[in-house]
Design a protein around this motif. Structure first.
Motif, PDB file in Angstrom:
ATOM      1  N   HIS A 252      37.632  28.647  19.277  1.00 57.93           N
ATOM      2  CA  HIS A 252      37.066  28.929  20.591  1.00 57.93           C
ATOM      3  C   HIS A 252      35.753  29.670  20.422  1.00 57.93           C
ATOM      4  O   HIS A 252      35.676  30.674  19.702  1.00 57.93           O
ATOM      5  CB  HIS A 252      38.035  29.775  21.413  1.00 57.93           C
ATOM      6  CG  HIS A 252      37.551  30.050  22.802  1.00 57.93           C
ATOM      7  ND1 HIS A 252      37.366  29.062  23.731  1.00 57.93           N
ATOM      8  CD2 HIS A 252      37.201  31.210  23.409  1.00 57.93           C
ATOM      9  CE1 HIS A 252      36.939  29.604  24.874  1.00 57.93           C
ATOM     10  NE2 HIS A 252      36.830  30.902  24.691  1.00 57.93           N
ATOM     11  N   ALA A 253      34.714  29.148  21.077  1.00 59.39           N
ATOM     12  CA  ALA A 253      33.406  29.813  21.054  1.00 59.39           C
ATOM     13  C   ALA A 253      33.425  30.983  22.024  1.00 59.39           C
ATOM     14  O   ALA A 253      33.865  30.849  23.176  1.00 59.39           O
ATOM     15  CB  ALA A 253      32.307  28.821  21.424  1.00 59.39           C
ATOM     16  N   LEU A 254      32.935  32.139  21.574  1.00 56.08           N
ATOM     17  CA  LEU A 254      32.996  33.360  22.364  1.00 56.08           C
ATOM     18  C   LEU A 254      31.700  33.668  23.095  1.00 56.08           C
ATOM     19  O   LEU A 254      31.669  34.507  23.992  1.00 56.08           O
ATOM     20  CB  LEU A 254      33.336  34.549  21.457  1.00 56.08           C
ATOM     21  CG  LEU A 254      34.676  34.463  20.726  1.00 56.08           C
ATOM     22  CD1 LEU A 254      34.807  35.602  19.732  1.00 56.08           C
ATOM     23  CD2 LEU A 254      35.828  34.476  21.708  1.00 56.08           C
ATOM     24  N   GLY A 255      30.598  33.038  22.706  1.00 56.32           N
ATOM     25  CA  GLY A 255      29.312  33.386  23.288  1.00 56.32           C
ATOM     26  C   GLY A 255      28.715  34.596  22.580  1.00 56.32           C
ATOM     27  O   GLY A 255      29.318  35.192  21.687  1.00 56.32           O
ATOM     28  N   VAL A 340      35.891  32.172  16.986  1.00 51.47           N
ATOM     29  CA  VAL A 340      37.100  32.490  16.229  1.00 51.47           C
ATOM     30  C   VAL A 340      38.000  31.258  16.219  1.00 51.47           C
ATOM     31  O   VAL A 340      38.070  30.513  17.202  1.00 51.47           O
ATOM     32  CB  VAL A 340      37.843  33.711  16.834  1.00 51.47           C
ATOM     33  CG1 VAL A 340      38.305  33.426  18.259  1.00 51.47           C
ATOM     34  CG2 VAL A 340      39.029  34.113  15.972  1.00 51.47           C
ATOM     35  N   GLY A 341      38.638  31.005  15.099  1.00 46.26           N
ATOM     36  CA  GLY A 341      39.539  29.861  14.971  1.00 46.26           C
ATOM     37  C   GLY A 341      40.741  30.196  14.118  1.00 46.26           C
ATOM     38  O   GLY A 341      40.697  31.130  13.303  1.00 46.26           O
ATOM     39  N   PRO A 395      41.103  29.610  25.674  1.00 42.50           N
ATOM     40  CA  PRO A 395      41.448  28.239  25.287  1.00 42.50           C
ATOM     41  C   PRO A 395      42.921  27.964  25.481  1.00 42.50           C
ATOM     42  O   PRO A 395      43.747  28.848  25.348  1.00 42.50           O
ATOM     43  CB  PRO A 395      41.112  28.213  23.788  1.00 42.50           C
ATOM     44  CG  PRO A 395      41.342  29.635  23.343  1.00 42.50           C
ATOM     45  CD  PRO A 395      40.953  30.493  24.507  1.00 42.50           C
ATOM     46  N   GLY A 396      43.228  26.725  25.809  1.00 42.61           N
ATOM     47  CA  GLY A 396      44.625  26.296  25.781  1.00 42.61           C
ATOM     48  C   GLY A 396      45.469  26.872  26.866  1.00 42.61           C
ATOM     49  O   GLY A 396      46.683  26.892  26.753  1.00 42.61           O
ATOM     50  N   ILE A 397      44.889  27.371  27.957  1.00 41.46           N
ATOM     51  CA  ILE A 397      45.685  27.929  29.052  1.00 41.46           C
ATOM     52  C   ILE A 397      45.395  27.100  30.284  1.00 41.46           C
ATOM     53  O   ILE A 397      44.256  26.913  30.681  1.00 41.46           O
ATOM     54  CB  ILE A 397      45.352  29.403  29.301  1.00 41.46           C
ATOM     55  CG1 ILE A 397      45.637  30.207  28.045  1.00 41.46           C
ATOM     56  CG2 ILE A 397      46.089  29.952  30.479  1.00 41.46           C
ATOM     57  CD1 ILE A 397      45.289  31.659  28.163  1.00 41.46           C
ATOM     58  N   GLY A 398      46.490  26.663  30.913  1.00 40.18           N
ATOM     59  CA  GLY A 398      46.303  25.857  32.110  1.00 40.18           C
ATOM     60  C   GLY A 398      46.100  24.400  31.835  1.00 40.18           C
ATOM     61  O   GLY A 398      46.120  23.963  30.721  1.00 40.18           O
TER      62      GLY A 398
END
Length: 398
Positions: A252-255, A340-341, A395-398
């Protein structure tokens, strides 16, 4: 679809599965163990021979409990180099049989022999030959199931164990499946079995009488469609060489903005939830947890930890990933973090190893997976994610 010259479906997929692989290698390599109840592991057992299983020893049982059931049990440490060598020798036999081999784990594979129908013996005879070669050349027993689809071939080999061969002709598929307990079906876990039992559904035949919509209502779209396809012979019919997954990951890219440490940890845990659920859905266990980072200056880093024993436990994977992240806290504070991954590597079959944590943790994971399958991932999530979803873009929610 594999077929005969007349265009009819043909049973030409072989599922080959080494019997009690770890314990069998130990018995092969030490003649004193042959015919005796043997288990592999330490405080928690990874595998048991059929002599031990017949006396009630079932991994991941603790060694103390196992010895109470079987006082003559011999517990030996794992020998991973021996397992790797044996696996390579067996897979060489598979690949000498057909180029269409899909490995599932260190000790099992699918072989598509449909292309050999004009130049070789029938599929059941090919499977018998594979079994003979594995016994003679590698010194191990292997069970084979032969059917029209990979799913049916795997179910057939499970029914034929140990040291057996079972051919399921297309005309016999319904008759073969109908009396089988639901737990015998590949991809049907204990949570699903328990839920269906509350409605008086215990066998594949019981479920085959239901409409697809009823199963989707009971189990959610994923579970309902899979089970309907399974009991009606509608699962995919191709072997896919090289498809066996080597890793499962998400990132997930955090900015560029700075964020509180708690928020970074929450993103990490969301990724862990996602990859561990995928791991269980694929019936795999992971031996290595990898943390992947991209700092504020766009340099990348990878940190990994090899577990003492393969697992599919969300709690253990989360604990490991969080520990890896905490070791980088000072660097992150100095350089910032933009991505972070998490990746799970060194994957093995969920039937070859057992998780480190107890049944309670495993049941909780299965229950959470089941809720997500029925109601979506937003229906149940960590308390640490509440109130931070919008800020972090989780990420991965909803």
């Amino acid at each position: 679809m594999t077929s005969t010259n007349e265009g009819q479906p043909r049973a030409a997929i072989i599922h080959a599965d080494l019997d009690s692989f770890y314990a069998s290698v130990a018995q092969r390599d030490d003649p004193r163990l042959r015919g005796r109840p043997v288990a592999v592991g330490g405080g928690v057992l990874l595998a048991a021979s059929y002599e031990a299983k017949r006396l009630g020893v079932q991994p991941p049982m603790g060694a103390r409990q196992a010895r109470a059931l079987c006082p003559d049990l011999v517990v030996v440490p794992p020998q991973f180099e021996a397992y790797t060598a044996a696996s390579r020798a067996v897979f060489a036999i598979f690949e000498d049989t057909t180029p269409h081999v899909q490995g599932l784990s260190i000790d099992e594979a699918f072989l598509d022999v449909s292309g050999l129908r004009r130049i070789d013996v029938p599929p059941a005879a090919i499977a018998a030959r594979v079994r003979s070669r594995v016994r003679e050349e590698v010194g191990l027993a292997i069970t084979t199931g032969i059917a029209r689809t990979p799913f049916l071939a795997k179910v057939a080999s499970g029914v034929a164990k140990p040291d057996g061969l079972l051919l399921v002709e297309p005309a016999w598929e319904s008759e073969f499946l109908a009396p089988l307990p639901l737990g015998r079906l590949w991809g049907v876990g204990p949570v699903t079995v328990r839920r269906l039992a509350r409605f008086g559904l215990h066998t594949a035949g019981d479920v085959a009488d239901l409409d697809r919509e009823i199963l989707v209502g009971l189990l959610g779209p994923g579970g309902g469609h899979h089970l309907y396809a399974a009991v009606h012979g509608l699962t995919h019919n191709r072997v896919e060489p090289g498809r066996g997954r080597r890793s499962i990951g998400a990132q997930h890219a955090l900015g560029a903005r700075a964020r509180p440490w708690r928020e970074t940890e929450a993103v990490l845990l969301s990724l862990v939830d996602k990859v561990s659920e995928r791991l269980r859905a694929a019936s795999r266990l992971a031996s290595t947890v990898v943390l992947r980072l991209r700092y504020g200056d766009y340099t990348r880093a990878s940190r990994s930890h090899r577990l003492g024993q393969p697992t599919d436990s969300t709690a253990l994977i989360a604990e490991t990933a969080r520990g890896l992240l905490e070791r980088e806290q000072a660097v992150i504070a100095l350089r910032g973090l933009t991505l972070v991954g998490v990746a799970l590597m060194d994957l093995t079959s969920g039937t070859a190893y057992q998780p480190m944590l107890g049944d309670v943790a495993g049941s909780l994971d299965e229950t959470i997976d089941d809720v997500h399958a029925r109601h979506g991932r937003s229906s149940l999530r960590r308390a640490s994610l509440l109130g931070t979803r919008e800020r972090a873009g989780f990420p991965g929610i909803g």
